[in-house]
Design an enzyme around this catalytic site. Structure first.
Site, PDB file in Angstrom:
ATOM      1  N   HIS A   1       8.498 -31.455 -20.437  1.00  0.00           N
ATOM      2  CA  HIS A   1       7.499 -32.403 -20.961  1.00  0.00           C
ATOM      3  C   HIS A   1       6.926 -31.849 -22.263  1.00  0.00           C
ATOM      4  CE1 HIS A   1       4.643 -35.506 -21.253  1.00  0.00           C
ATOM      5  NE2 HIS A   1       4.066 -35.463 -20.062  1.00  0.00           N
TER       6      HIS A   1
ATOM      7  N   HIS B   1       3.002 -36.543 -25.236  1.00  0.00           N
ATOM      8  CA  HIS B   1       1.690 -37.000 -24.772  1.00  0.00           C
ATOM      9  C   HIS B   1       0.551 -36.018 -24.968  1.00  0.00           C
ATOM     10  CE1 HIS B   1       3.921 -39.965 -21.912  1.00  0.00           C
ATOM     11  NE2 HIS B   1       4.022 -40.281 -23.187  1.00  0.00           N
TER      12      HIS B   1
ATOM     13  N   TYR C   1       0.382 -32.795 -24.500  1.00  0.00           N
ATOM     14  CA  TYR C   1       0.295 -31.626 -23.610  1.00  0.00           C
ATOM     15  C   TYR C   1       0.778 -30.370 -24.365  1.00  0.00           C
ATOM     16  CZ  TYR C   1      -0.824 -35.130 -20.160  1.00  0.00           C
ATOM     17  OH  TYR C   1      -1.447 -36.157 -19.511  1.00  0.00           O
TER      18      TYR C   1
HETATM   19  C1  PHB Z   1      -1.744 -39.152 -16.729  1.00  0.00           C
HETATM   20  O1  PHB Z   1      -1.949 -38.578 -15.663  1.00  0.00           O
HETATM   21  O2  PHB Z   1      -2.475 -40.056 -17.138  1.00  0.00           O
HETATM   22  C2  PHB Z   1      -0.591 -38.773 -17.536  1.00  0.00           C
HETATM   23  C3  PHB Z   1       0.148 -37.695 -17.167  1.00  0.00           C
HETATM   24  C4  PHB Z   1       1.253 -37.345 -17.905  1.00  0.00           C
HETATM   25  C5  PHB Z   1       1.580 -38.076 -19.014  1.00  0.00           C
HETATM   26  C6  PHB Z   1       0.839 -39.149 -19.395  1.00  0.00           C
HETATM   27  C7  PHB Z   1      -0.264 -39.492 -18.653  1.00  0.00           C
HETATM   28  O3  PHB Z   1       2.627 -37.732 -19.748  1.00  0.00           O
END
Ligand code: PHB
Length: 376
Positions: free
Chosen positions: A179, A182, A184
């Site tokens: 991942h 987003h 992270y």
């Molecule tokens: C979320 O928990 O809102 C979430 C988690 C991982 C993602 C996007 C959103 O990549």
């Protein structure tokens, strides 16, 4: 037969269709210990007709946990929990990837005995994460300004990823997905807005991509490049991180992954979170950068998926909310049947309600709109 229901090979893995289940945070792991459980097994097994099931984000280390009751893949207990899930998904005819996750600064000190979350840099930003109150209700909390990882901590971080990939193999997963989207941790290194480092992991694009590519290489060394995919969100704004370079850093990474023979690139498009649709100009650039398997995700329906498959921009589509609500989504899309609507109130936390109780077509056969109009 439409493209969406034709087989696809990823490395040596044969997938019967191109309708993937997107990674979806559901916050239902067993606490303490963040252990995958039987309820999660039932949920994934119900969705085993996906061409590929991608697990919810699964933390590579205790440090990587940023939300309450998300599962990990760093303890033996967690590996055993996942093993029972992958065994059951395989027995149901499915295939499954583990999404390896470190949330970095999208986090809260209460998940770490008061210690500050880590990131590329100690940059103030605005985002929230999800915790649980003592009654198990999900509550939102502002993320604190993180501390910057020191240069000599980074080999340990790469090792955490390497170990999690080894654990994923031991837990029976067919593939892993890193991942890097987003907002992270790996995205925090990649983006200029969140990475103000002056060491070899900051500054130039090549430097900002160094940690992600080091992680990909370490995992490939462990399980093979043809078993590693990477999720990117090159355009858009998520979790307080703006990708403000027109996707250039994503394209740079895509080219580097192509050179490495990475199994797939999973493109999360901005419209999953209410952003604009990605344009075909960017899709063309991404296809030129990465000739391998591209998985598209973000507000997909069958028509969007078919158009992009036909155009050669993607090779598979991952469905999120519609897979939450429709355990038999591939069959429903194939036969043009009505979809159950998702119920956002039960996305996060809680038990089986809104998790394993959405009906499959067979549970409610025949669907209302194909009931013969003349009673027999
Ligand atoms: C979320 O928990 O809102 C979430 C988690 C991982 C993602 C996007 C959103 O990549």
């Amino acid at each position: 037969m439409s493209d969406l229901f034709s087989p696809l090979a990823i490395g040596s893995l044969e997938l019967p269709n191109r309708v993937f289940m997107a990674p979806l945070t559901r916050m239902r792991a067993t606490a303490p210990g963040d252990v995958p459980n039987d309820l999660m097994r039932d949920y994934y097994v119900q969705r085993a007709t996906a061409g590929l099931v991608i697990s919810e984000g699964t933390q590579i280390s205790a440090e990587g946990k940023g939300y309450a009751d998300t599962p990990g893949i760093h303890s033996q207990e967690q590996v055993a929990g996942w093993r029972s899930i992958t065994d059951a998904v395989h027995a149901a005819g499915g295939r499954m990837a583990a999404q390896l996750w470190h949330t970095g600064r999208v986090n809260h000190e209460s998940l770490h005995d008061g210690a500050l979350p880590v990131s590329a840099s100690a940059v103030e930003f605005r985002s929230r994460t999800s915790l649980k109150d003592p009654d198990g209700n999900v509550v939102r909390a502002n993320c604190p300004t993180p501390r910057a990882l020191t240069t000599d901590e980074l080999p340990r971080l790469v090792d955490d990823y390497r170990r999690s990939a080894r654990n994923a193999r031991e837990a029976g997963f067919d593939l892993v997905e890193v991942h890097a989207a987003h907002g992270y941790l790996l995205h925090q290194f990649l983006a200029e807005t969140s990475n103000h480092r002056t060491d070899e992991y900051g500054g130039s694009l090549a430097n900002r991509a160094r940690l992600l590519l080091g992680v990909v290489d370490a995992i490939a060394g462990e399980i093979g490049a043809d078993r590693v995919g990477v999720r990117l969100s090159p355009v858009g704004s998520f979790n307080g991180l703006d990708s403000d370079d027109d996707g250039e850093s994503g394209l740079h990474v895509a080219r580097a992954l192509a050179e490495r023979g990475t199994a797939f690139l999973h493109l999360s498009e901005p419209d999953w979170a209410g952003g604009p649709s990605l344009d075909d100009e960017f899709r063309t650039k991404l296809r030129d950068a990465f000739p391998g398997v591209i998985v598209g995700a973000g507000n997909y329906d069958a028509a969007k998926a078919e158009r992009l498959l036909d155009a050669g921009f993607i090779d598979a589509a991952a469905f999120g909310r519609s897979f939450i609500a429709n355990p038999d989504l591939p069959a429903r899309l194939e036969h043009g049947l009505e979809l159950n609507p998702p119920v956002p109130e039960t996305f996060y936390g809680g038990g089986h309600e809104g998790y394993t109780d959405y009906p499959a077509m067979a549970d409610a056969w025949p669907p209302a709109h194909i009931v013969p109009s003349v009673p027999t």
